[in-house]
Design a protein around this motif. Structure first.
Motif, PDB file in Angstrom:
ATOM      1  N   LYS A  23      74.035  65.068  25.542  1.00  0.00           N
ATOM      2  CA  LYS A  23      72.697  65.644  25.690  1.00  0.00           C
ATOM      3  C   LYS A  23      72.266  66.268  24.358  1.00  0.00           C
ATOM      4  O   LYS A  23      72.942  67.162  23.851  1.00  0.00           O
ATOM      5  N   PRO A  24      71.138  65.812  23.765  1.00  0.00           N
ATOM      6  CA  PRO A  24      70.694  66.358  22.477  1.00  0.00           C
ATOM      7  C   PRO A  24      69.945  67.680  22.657  1.00  0.00           C
ATOM      8  O   PRO A  24      69.545  68.045  23.770  1.00  0.00           O
ATOM      9  N   GLU A  25      69.743  68.371  21.562  1.00  0.00           N
ATOM     10  CA  GLU A  25      68.854  69.519  21.526  1.00  0.00           C
ATOM     11  C   GLU A  25      67.450  68.987  21.263  1.00  0.00           C
ATOM     12  O   GLU A  25      67.268  68.049  20.483  1.00  0.00           O
ATOM     13  N   VAL A  26      66.455  69.562  21.918  1.00  0.00           N
ATOM     14  CA  VAL A  26      65.070  69.121  21.741  1.00  0.00           C
ATOM     15  C   VAL A  26      64.207  70.324  21.382  1.00  0.00           C
ATOM     16  O   VAL A  26      64.270  71.365  22.051  1.00  0.00           O
ATOM     17  N   LEU A  27      63.421  70.183  20.336  1.00  0.00           N
ATOM     18  CA  LEU A  27      62.484  71.214  19.904  1.00  0.00           C
ATOM     19  C   LEU A  27      61.061  70.718  20.126  1.00  0.00           C
ATOM     20  O   LEU A  27      60.761  69.559  19.841  1.00  0.00           O
ATOM     21  N   LEU A  28      60.200  71.592  20.615  1.00  0.00           N
ATOM     22  CA  LEU A  28      58.781  71.273  20.816  1.00  0.00           C
ATOM     23  C   LEU A  28      57.925  72.172  19.937  1.00  0.00           C
ATOM     24  O   LEU A  28      58.289  73.316  19.660  1.00  0.00           O
ATOM     25  N   SER A  29      56.772  71.649  19.560  1.00  0.00           N
ATOM     26  CA  SER A  29      55.776  72.493  18.906  1.00  0.00           C
ATOM     27  C   SER A  29      54.391  72.027  19.332  1.00  0.00           C
ATOM     28  O   SER A  29      54.179  70.844  19.604  1.00  0.00           O
ATOM     29  N   LEU A  30      53.490  72.953  19.420  1.00  0.00           N
ATOM     30  CA  LEU A  30      52.101  72.629  19.726  1.00  0.00           C
ATOM     31  C   LEU A  30      51.445  72.191  18.421  1.00  0.00           C
ATOM     32  O   LEU A  30      51.332  72.966  17.472  1.00  0.00           O
ATOM     33  N   ALA A  31      51.050  70.922  18.347  1.00  0.00           N
ATOM     34  CA  ALA A  31      50.496  70.373  17.116  1.00  0.00           C
ATOM     35  C   ALA A  31      48.986  70.577  17.017  1.00  0.00           C
ATOM     36  O   ALA A  31      48.447  70.743  15.928  1.00  0.00           O
ATOM     37  N   ALA A  32      48.299  70.538  18.168  1.00  0.00           N
ATOM     38  CA  ALA A  32      46.856  70.736  18.185  1.00  0.00           C
ATOM     39  C   ALA A  32      46.442  71.242  19.558  1.00  0.00           C
ATOM     40  O   ALA A  32      47.085  70.921  20.552  1.00  0.00           O
ATOM     41  N   VAL A  33      45.380  72.030  19.584  1.00  0.00           N
ATOM     42  CA  VAL A  33      44.843  72.493  20.861  1.00  0.00           C
ATOM     43  C   VAL A  33      43.333  72.678  20.714  1.00  0.00           C
ATOM     44  O   VAL A  33      42.852  73.120  19.668  1.00  0.00           O
ATOM     45  N   ASP A  34      42.602  72.277  21.749  1.00  0.00           N
ATOM     46  CA  ASP A  34      41.163  72.487  21.805  1.00  0.00           C
ATOM     47  C   ASP A  34      40.896  73.270  23.078  1.00  0.00           C
ATOM     48  O   ASP A  34      41.177  72.789  24.183  1.00  0.00           O
ATOM     49  N   SER A  35      40.393  74.478  22.915  1.00  0.00           N
ATOM     50  CA  SER A  35      40.179  75.343  24.076  1.00  0.00           C
ATOM     51  C   SER A  35      38.829  76.044  23.964  1.00  0.00           C
ATOM     52  O   SER A  35      38.235  76.117  22.887  1.00  0.00           O
ATOM     53  N   ALA A  36      38.373  76.566  25.088  1.00  0.00           N
ATOM     54  CA  ALA A  36      37.119  77.323  25.107  1.00  0.00           C
ATOM     55  C   ALA A  36      37.328  78.646  24.387  1.00  0.00           C
ATOM     56  O   ALA A  36      38.361  79.296  24.547  1.00  0.00           O
TER      57      ALA A  36
END
Length: 81
Positions: A23-36
């Motif tokens: 089982k690998p380690e997984v990293l996430l990041s928010l690359a873009a977001v469009d919000s009100a």
């Protein structure tokens, strides 16, 4: 996640191109977001159910936050088969 109030979430399963030996380690990041801009930006981004074949991205928001687009980048590292 633009319409409605309260808890809203989305899950997407990602499959690896190659199997991992463990089982690998997984990293996430928010690359873009469009919000009100009238509401606070609230989000929860998590990795779930990691195995040698892939993982699940869990993205959630709550209250009156309105999100029309979110892009997630990910990186997995470990020993490939």
């Amino acid at each position: 996640m633009w319409a409605g109030d309260g808890n809203r979430s989305l899950e997407v399963r990602v499959s690896f191109d190659r199997l991992y030996a463990y089982k690998p380690e997984v990293l996430l990041s928010l690359a873009a977001v469009d919000s009100a801009r009238e509401q606070n930006l609230r989000y929860d981004l998590r990795v779930k159910d990691v195995d040698t074949n892939g993982f699940t991205i869990h993205f959630a928001t709550w209250s009156d936050t309105r999100i029309s687009l979110a892009t997630v980048s990910w990186f997995a590292f470990g020993t490939a088969q």
